[in-house]
Design an enzyme around this catalytic site. Sequence first.
Site, PDB file in Angstrom:
ATOM      1  N   ASN A 166      10.939   5.701  14.360  1.00 29.17           N
ATOM      2  CA  ASN A 166      10.252   5.137  14.663  1.00 29.17           C
ATOM      3  C   ASN A 166      11.078   5.023  16.203  1.00 29.17           C
ATOM      4  OD1 ASN A 166       9.235   4.521  11.956  1.00 29.17           O
ATOM      5  ND2 ASN A 166      10.031   2.577  11.545  1.00 29.17           N
ATOM      6  N   ARG A 223      13.365   7.056   8.669  1.00 25.01           N
ATOM      7  CA  ARG A 223      12.174   6.237   8.862  1.00 25.01           C
ATOM      8  C   ARG A 223      12.988   5.902  10.213  1.00 25.01           C
ATOM      9  NH1 ARG A 223      11.286   6.358   3.717  1.00 25.01           N
ATOM     10  NH2 ARG A 223      11.449   4.591   2.849  1.00 25.01           N
ATOM     11  N   LYS A 252      10.196  -2.571  10.653  1.00 29.23           N
ATOM     12  CA  LYS A 252      11.678  -2.772   9.600  1.00 29.23           C
ATOM     13  C   LYS A 252      11.498  -1.362   8.761  1.00 29.23           C
ATOM     14  CE  LYS A 252      12.599  -3.591   5.557  1.00 29.23           C
ATOM     15  NZ  LYS A 252      12.169  -2.426   4.251  1.00 29.23           N
ATOM     16  N   SER A 253      12.682  -1.349   9.346  1.00 27.45           N
ATOM     17  CA  SER A 253      13.047   0.538   7.722  1.00 27.45           C
ATOM     18  C   SER A 253      14.232   0.089   7.526  1.00 27.45           C
ATOM     19  CB  SER A 253      12.678   1.722   8.716  1.00 27.45           C
ATOM     20  OG  SER A 253      13.264   2.624   7.143  1.00 27.45           O
ATOM     21  N   LEU A 255       3.556  -2.147  12.449  1.00 27.06           N
ATOM     22  CA  LEU A 255       2.907  -0.602  11.394  1.00 27.06           C
ATOM     23  C   LEU A 255       1.855  -1.933  10.701  1.00 27.06           C
ATOM     24  CD1 LEU A 255       5.819   1.308  11.418  1.00 27.06           C
ATOM     25  CD2 LEU A 255       4.329   1.972  12.825  1.00 27.06           C
ATOM     26  N   TYR A 276      15.212 -15.506   7.804  1.00 31.13           N
ATOM     27  CA  TYR A 276      15.181 -14.298   6.689  1.00 31.13           C
ATOM     28  C   TYR A 276      16.687 -14.410   5.743  1.00 31.13           C
ATOM     29  CZ  TYR A 276      11.858 -12.712  10.265  1.00 31.13           C
ATOM     30  OH  TYR A 276      11.472 -12.778  11.373  1.00 31.13           O
TER      31      TYR A 276
HETATM   32  N1  LIG Z   1       8.193 -13.826  13.839  1.00 33.24           N
HETATM   33  C1  LIG Z   1       7.500 -13.922  12.766  1.00 33.24           C
HETATM   34  O1  LIG Z   1       6.928 -15.041  12.187  1.00 33.24           O
HETATM   35  C2  LIG Z   1       7.618 -12.412  11.807  1.00 33.24           C
HETATM   36  C3  LIG Z   1       6.666 -12.727  10.482  1.00 33.24           C
HETATM   37  C4  LIG Z   1       7.020 -11.044  10.291  1.00 33.24           C
HETATM   38  C5  LIG Z   1       7.665 -10.238  10.351  1.00 33.24           C
HETATM   39  N2  LIG Z   1       8.247 -10.066  10.813  1.00 33.24           N
HETATM   40  C6  LIG Z   1       9.271  -9.523  12.129  1.00 33.24           C
HETATM   41  O2  LIG Z   1       8.960  -7.813  12.340  1.00 33.24           O
HETATM   42  C7  LIG Z   1       9.300  -7.124  11.205  1.00 33.24           C
HETATM   43  C8  LIG Z   1       8.463  -5.672  11.054  1.00 33.24           C
HETATM   44  O3  LIG Z   1       7.785  -6.680  10.473  1.00 33.24           O
HETATM   45  P1  LIG Z   1       6.889  -6.195   8.885  1.00 33.24           P
HETATM   46  O4  LIG Z   1       8.383  -6.055   8.045  1.00 33.24           O
HETATM   47  O5  LIG Z   1       6.260  -7.576   8.913  1.00 33.24           O
HETATM   48  O6  LIG Z   1       6.291  -5.296   8.891  1.00 33.24           O
HETATM   49  P2  LIG Z   1       6.083  -3.225   9.734  1.00 33.24           P
HETATM   50  O7  LIG Z   1       7.792  -3.035  10.076  1.00 33.24           O
HETATM   51  O8  LIG Z   1       5.005  -3.163   9.737  1.00 33.24           O
HETATM   52  O9  LIG Z   1       6.251  -3.091   8.157  1.00 33.24           O
HETATM   53  C9  LIG Z   1       7.618  -2.390   8.022  1.00 33.24           C
HETATM   54  C10 LIG Z   1       7.040  -1.726   6.729  1.00 33.24           C
HETATM   55  O10 LIG Z   1       7.026  -0.380   6.498  1.00 33.24           O
HETATM   56  C11 LIG Z   1       7.645  -0.147   6.063  1.00 33.24           C
HETATM   57  N3  LIG Z   1       7.985   1.565   7.490  1.00 33.24           N
HETATM   58  C12 LIG Z   1       8.674   1.200   8.095  1.00 33.24           C
HETATM   59  N4  LIG Z   1       8.818   2.777   9.149  1.00 33.24           N
HETATM   60  C13 LIG Z   1       7.773   3.315   8.071  1.00 33.24           C
HETATM   61  C14 LIG Z   1       7.192   4.899   9.157  1.00 33.24           C
HETATM   62  N5  LIG Z   1       7.955   5.496   9.605  1.00 33.24           N
HETATM   63  N6  LIG Z   1       6.794   5.165   7.835  1.00 33.24           N
HETATM   64  C15 LIG Z   1       5.719   4.457   7.168  1.00 33.24           C
HETATM   65  N7  LIG Z   1       7.171   3.198   6.009  1.00 33.24           N
HETATM   66  C16 LIG Z   1       7.273   2.837   7.008  1.00 33.24           C
HETATM   67  C17 LIG Z   1       9.120  -0.869   5.842  1.00 33.24           C
HETATM   68  O11 LIG Z   1       9.412   0.354   4.142  1.00 33.24           O
HETATM   69  P3  LIG Z   1      11.223   1.541   4.652  1.00 33.24           P
HETATM   70  O12 LIG Z   1      11.648  -0.200   4.252  1.00 33.24           O
HETATM   71  O13 LIG Z   1      10.715   1.677   3.417  1.00 33.24           O
HETATM   72  O14 LIG Z   1      10.820   2.321   5.740  1.00 33.24           O
HETATM   73  C18 LIG Z   1       8.212  -0.978   4.926  1.00 33.24           C
HETATM   74  O15 LIG Z   1       7.850  -1.453   4.190  1.00 33.24           O
HETATM   75  C19 LIG Z   1      10.818  -7.826  10.180  1.00 33.24           C
HETATM   76  O16 LIG Z   1      10.818  -7.134   9.780  1.00 33.24           O
HETATM   77  C20 LIG Z   1      10.744  -9.064  10.638  1.00 33.24           C
HETATM   78  O17 LIG Z   1      11.505  -8.501  12.342  1.00 33.24           O
HETATM   79  C21 LIG Z   1       8.169 -11.197  11.784  1.00 33.24           C
END
Ligand SMILES: NC(=O)c1ccc[n+]([C@@H]2O[C@H](COP(=O)([O-])OP(=O)(O)OC[C@H]3O[C@@H](n4cnc5c(N)ncnc54)[C@H](OP(=O)(O)O)[C@@H]3O)[C@@H](O)[C@H]2O)c1
Length: 279
Positions: free
Chosen positions: A245, A241, A235-236, A194, A55
């Site tokens: 969460n 948010r 992630k937020s 999410l 990252y």
């Molecule tokens: N191990 C791996 O290979 C791998 C791969 C992908 C991700 N990850 C980890 O998992 C974490 C989360 O995954 P992700 O970022 O892919 O997806 P996610 O957490 O499912 O979704 C993040 C998105 O949702 C929005 N969001 C967050 N809370 C919200 C709420 N309560 N209401 C509406 N929208 C909301 C965020 O925007 P805002 O920021 O504007 O709130 C962002 O655009 C990553 O940050 C990373 O640390 C790991």
Amino acid sequence: MTAALPLAPTLTLAGGAQLPALALGTWPMDDSEAAVAVESALRLGYRHIDTAENYGNETGVGEGIRRSGVPREDVFITTKFNREWHSVDGVRAAFDSATKRLGVDYLDLFLIHWPNPDQDQYLEAARGLAELRNEGRIRARGVSNFTPAHLQRLIDAGITPEVCQIQLEPAHVSPEQQAFHREHGIITVAYSPLGRGASFLDSPEVQSAAAAHGKTPSQVVLRWHVQQGNGAAPKSASPARQRENLDIFDFALSDAEMRSISSLDTGEPWRLNPEEFGH
Ligand SMILES: NC(=O)c1ccc[n+]([C@@H]2O[C@H](COP(=O)([O-])OP(=O)(O)OC[C@H]3O[C@@H](n4cnc5c(N)ncnc54)[C@H](OP(=O)(O)O)[C@@H]3O)[C@@H](O)[C@H]2O)c1
């Protein structure tokens, strides 16, 4: 600044470490965004931060931890390393670099980010993690994006990981994978919990549970994750948010609600195939 929320409950890993069930995800934040978001999250009551070498924001995560004033020992740091470190000595070098960037002297959980089967060195990487764990430099060792076949090779070598972090949300439930984790005492942590704002948040199953409990669709989905005994790393970057969460530990979904949300599973494969993708 509003008052902090109660801390998330912890999950006990096989080696005894306590993993807070709700983490702040930090991809795709850069260092300066991560510093702001991590400081905010820790002040709100988060105690688990998920980052990775890939990252490019571990320096910012460390900065955010220090700015928050929360003592290092009260924060659970998960980070992950890339394919170039898949050897016993390589993991040691990856640990030295990650701790330097974070400004800490130990890690709570260190993950092999992707198995990279084309390289076929993840068993050596897991051996390196086991050494670091035995030396107390990391509190727990784990993997990410490993299928049961990849995990089985570690189990056969006597180095079962304590955690497997996978893409997991109501549209991708992976019941066989989850059952495999349970059978071997591996804690599942959900990434993209999410679905990055996926359409299941608008489904009648999620919407009706949200209405019944006076919660938002995101809160219902995160509750669904942790109520199964899994961790989740949403992630937020937004303090509002982030608070939303984390505020999921004062209600419970009924068995029927849990089942109806699980029924949204599409059976589709993960977004990225770990047999082909990795870094
Ligand atoms: N191990 C791996 O290979 C791998 C791969 C992908 C991700 N990850 C980890 O998992 C974490 C989360 O995954 P992700 O970022 O892919 O997806 P996610 O957490 O499912 O979704 C993040 C998105 O949702 C929005 N969001 C967050 N809370 C919200 C709420 N309560 N209401 C509406 N929208 C909301 C965020 O925007 P805002 O920021 O504007 O709130 C962002 O655009 C990553 O940050 C990373 O640390 C790991």
